[in-house]
Structure formats: structure tokens, C-alpha cells
Design a protein around this motif. Sequence first.
Motif, short mmCIF file in Angstrom:
data_model
loop_
_atom_site.label_atom_id
_atom_site.label_comp_id
_atom_site.label_asym_id
_atom_site.label_seq_id
_atom_site.Cartn_x
_atom_site.Cartn_y
_atom_site.Cartn_z
N GLU A 36 12.46 -1.25 -5.82
CA GLU A 36 12.23 -2.45 -6.62
C GLU A 36 11.74 -2.15 -8.03
OE1 GLU A 36 9.73 -5.27 -4.63
OE2 GLU A 36 10.91 -5.17 -2.79
N HIS A 37 11.19 -0.95 -8.24
CA HIS A 37 10.65 -0.63 -9.56
C HIS A 37 11.68 0.06 -10.45
CE1 HIS A 37 8.33 1.73 -12.53
NE2 HIS A 37 7.70 0.58 -12.65
N CYS A 38 12.19 1.20 -10.01
CA CYS A 38 13.11 1.95 -10.86
C CYS A 38 14.56 1.49 -10.70
CB CYS A 38 13.01 3.45 -10.57
SG CYS A 38 13.65 3.93 -8.96
N LYS A 39 14.87 0.86 -9.60
CA LYS A 39 16.21 0.34 -9.31
C LYS A 39 17.28 1.45 -9.38
CE LYS A 39 15.24 -4.38 -10.85
NZ LYS A 39 14.03 -4.51 -10.22
N GLN A 40 16.87 2.69 -9.04
CA GLN A 40 17.80 3.81 -9.07
C GLN A 40 17.89 4.54 -7.74
OE1 GLN A 40 16.53 6.34 -12.23
NE2 GLN A 40 17.01 4.88 -13.83
N ARG A 41 16.73 4.83 -7.16
CA ARG A 41 16.70 5.64 -5.94
C ARG A 41 16.58 4.76 -4.70
NH1 ARG A 41 13.96 8.50 -9.89
NH2 ARG A 41 12.06 7.33 -9.55
N HIS A 42 16.86 5.38 -3.57
CA HIS A 42 16.78 4.69 -2.28
C HIS A 42 15.31 4.41 -1.94
CE1 HIS A 42 17.82 3.57 1.78
NE2 HIS A 42 16.92 4.43 2.24
N ALA A 43 15.00 3.18 -1.55
CA ALA A 43 13.63 2.80 -1.20
C ALA A 43 13.37 3.19 0.25
CB ALA A 43 13.43 1.31 -1.38
N ASN A 44 12.42 4.10 0.44
CA ASN A 44 12.07 4.51 1.79
C ASN A 44 10.59 4.32 2.09
OD1 ASN A 44 11.23 6.53 0.17
ND2 ASN A 44 12.33 8.17 1.19
N VAL A 45 9.87 3.67 1.19
CA VAL A 45 8.46 3.35 1.39
C VAL A 45 8.30 1.84 1.25
CG1 VAL A 45 6.11 3.67 0.51
CG2 VAL A 45 7.73 5.57 0.45
N MET A 46 7.74 1.24 2.29
CA MET A 46 7.49 -0.20 2.24
C MET A 46 5.98 -0.42 2.18
SD MET A 46 8.53 -3.28 4.83
CE MET A 46 7.31 -2.89 6.06
N VAL A 47 5.53 -1.18 1.20
CA VAL A 47 4.12 -1.49 1.04
C VAL A 47 3.94 -2.98 1.31
CG1 VAL A 47 2.19 -1.52 -0.57
CG2 VAL A 47 3.88 0.31 -0.70
N THR A 48 3.06 -3.28 2.26
CA THR A 48 2.78 -4.67 2.60
C THR A 48 1.36 -4.99 2.17
OG1 THR A 48 4.23 -4.50 4.52
CG2 THR A 48 2.73 -6.35 4.47
N GLN A 49 1.21 -6.05 1.40
CA GLN A 49 -0.11 -6.49 0.95
C GLN A 49 -0.25 -7.97 1.26
OE1 GLN A 49 0.27 -5.35 -3.20
NE2 GLN A 49 -1.06 -3.59 -2.86
N VAL A 50 -1.50 -8.40 1.48
CA VAL A 50 -1.77 -9.81 1.72
C VAL A 50 -2.66 -10.30 0.58
CG1 VAL A 50 -2.79 -11.48 3.29
CG2 VAL A 50 -1.61 -9.49 4.20
N HIS A 51 -2.15 -11.29 -0.16
CA HIS A 51 -2.89 -11.90 -1.26
C HIS A 51 -2.99 -13.40 -0.98
CE1 HIS A 51 -2.94 -8.41 -3.89
NE2 HIS A 51 -1.66 -8.20 -3.60
N ASN A 52 -4.22 -13.91 -0.90
CA ASN A 52 -4.47 -15.34 -0.66
C ASN A 52 -3.70 -15.85 0.55
OD1 ASN A 52 -6.07 -15.39 -2.98
ND2 ASN A 52 -4.32 -15.91 -4.27
N GLY A 53 -3.70 -15.06 1.61
CA GLY A 53 -3.03 -15.47 2.84
C GLY A 53 -1.51 -15.33 2.81
N GLN A 54 -0.94 -14.86 1.73
CA GLN A 54 0.50 -14.69 1.60
C GLN A 54 0.84 -13.20 1.77
OE1 GLN A 54 2.98 -16.99 0.51
NE2 GLN A 54 1.58 -18.71 0.75
N LYS A 55 1.78 -12.90 2.64
CA LYS A 55 2.21 -11.53 2.87
C LYS A 55 3.28 -11.17 1.85
CE LYS A 55 4.50 -8.87 6.45
NZ LYS A 55 5.00 -8.90 7.83
N VAL A 56 3.06 -10.07 1.13
CA VAL A 56 4.00 -9.62 0.11
C VAL A 56 4.45 -8.21 0.47
CG1 VAL A 56 4.29 -9.12 -2.34
CG2 VAL A 56 2.80 -10.99 -1.64
#
Length: 180
Positions: free
Chosen positions: A4-24
Motif C-alpha cells: 500500500e505504500h510503495c505500490k511496487q513490491r508484493h505485500a507480505n506483511v499485514m499490520v492490524t491496528q485498532v483506532h477508536n474501536g475501528q479495525k484498520v
Amino acid sequence: MICEHCKQRHANVMVTQVHNGQKVERHYCEVCATQFHPFQFEVSEEPTSLQQLISNWFNFVPTTAKKENATASASSPKACPSCGFSYRQFLKQGKFGCGQCYVTFSEQLPQLLERLQAGTQHVGYVEEAPSNEKIEQQISELRASMQQAISEERFEDAASIRDEIRGLENKINKEGEGDA
């Protein structure tokens, strides 16, 4: 999936964060994940157990200095006298060997539990006993259903409802005797 950041390489790391009860959820490649994610991680081909992940995140087994390990092991028992289970084995497996382990490792458990949850004291669900008013309301509802069962000639149902009413009335009478 692409990073999602560089839009070039394959994403193989998923980061899950919860902000104000919303899962991102964010998906990054290894390079971008090391730049933006606060946790340091190693990518390995072999699967990692949940206990190992948790112990790595919370630094259950300190690897910073041998001196710290020596003082920690000197002040704490090395193994449970009942089953021979060590604290290190508990951290690795996520469970104790016997009931005596809780007593043996009681000094280490509070700081471990504070890292995993809000506190060390259990504050579980306690069901409130129904008040006499609620019980009396329930009795009146049961009497109405008993009358309905009698009118429909369902006498076995009426008898079981009658027994339930008697049990509730006895409960009220026992509580009334305890208050006096």
C-alpha cells in the motif's frame, strides 16, 4: 496483493491496528514494513507458534544481558518441585505442568499478567440474585400460564408449572426468614 505504500513490491506483511474501536488493516512489503511499523520482526520460512510470537512481542525471556537472566533465575525457583516444569517451559508452551506450578512461579506471574491484560485481579461476571419483586412478577406470570394450561386440559404442564411456582415461593420465604 501489492504494498500500500510503495505500490511496487508484493505485500507480505499485514499490520492490524485498532483506532477508536475501528479495525484498520494495512498491507506492506518487507521493506516498507520495517520503515513504518514500530515492531521489529524477522521474516522466516518456518511457521511460528502463537506462544513464541507473544513471548517475542512482550519480551518474556529477556535476551539483553546474561546478568539479568542470572539474577532472575537466582531469585526464582528453577523448576516446580512437583512436576519439574520450568518457568521457561511455561513461557514456551503457554501452560503449566501442574497446579503446584502456580505456587512455585507466583512471583513471576503478576508481571506477566500485567503485560497480557488490564490487571492481575479477576473481576469476572457476577450474576445478581433476582429481587423479590422480580420473583413475584415471575410467579404471577406462571400462574397465568398455569390457568391457561388448565383451561386447555394440559394437566401435566399445569402440574409442572405449579411445582415451579412453589419453588419460587419457597425461595421468597427463605429469603424473608434470613432477613428477620
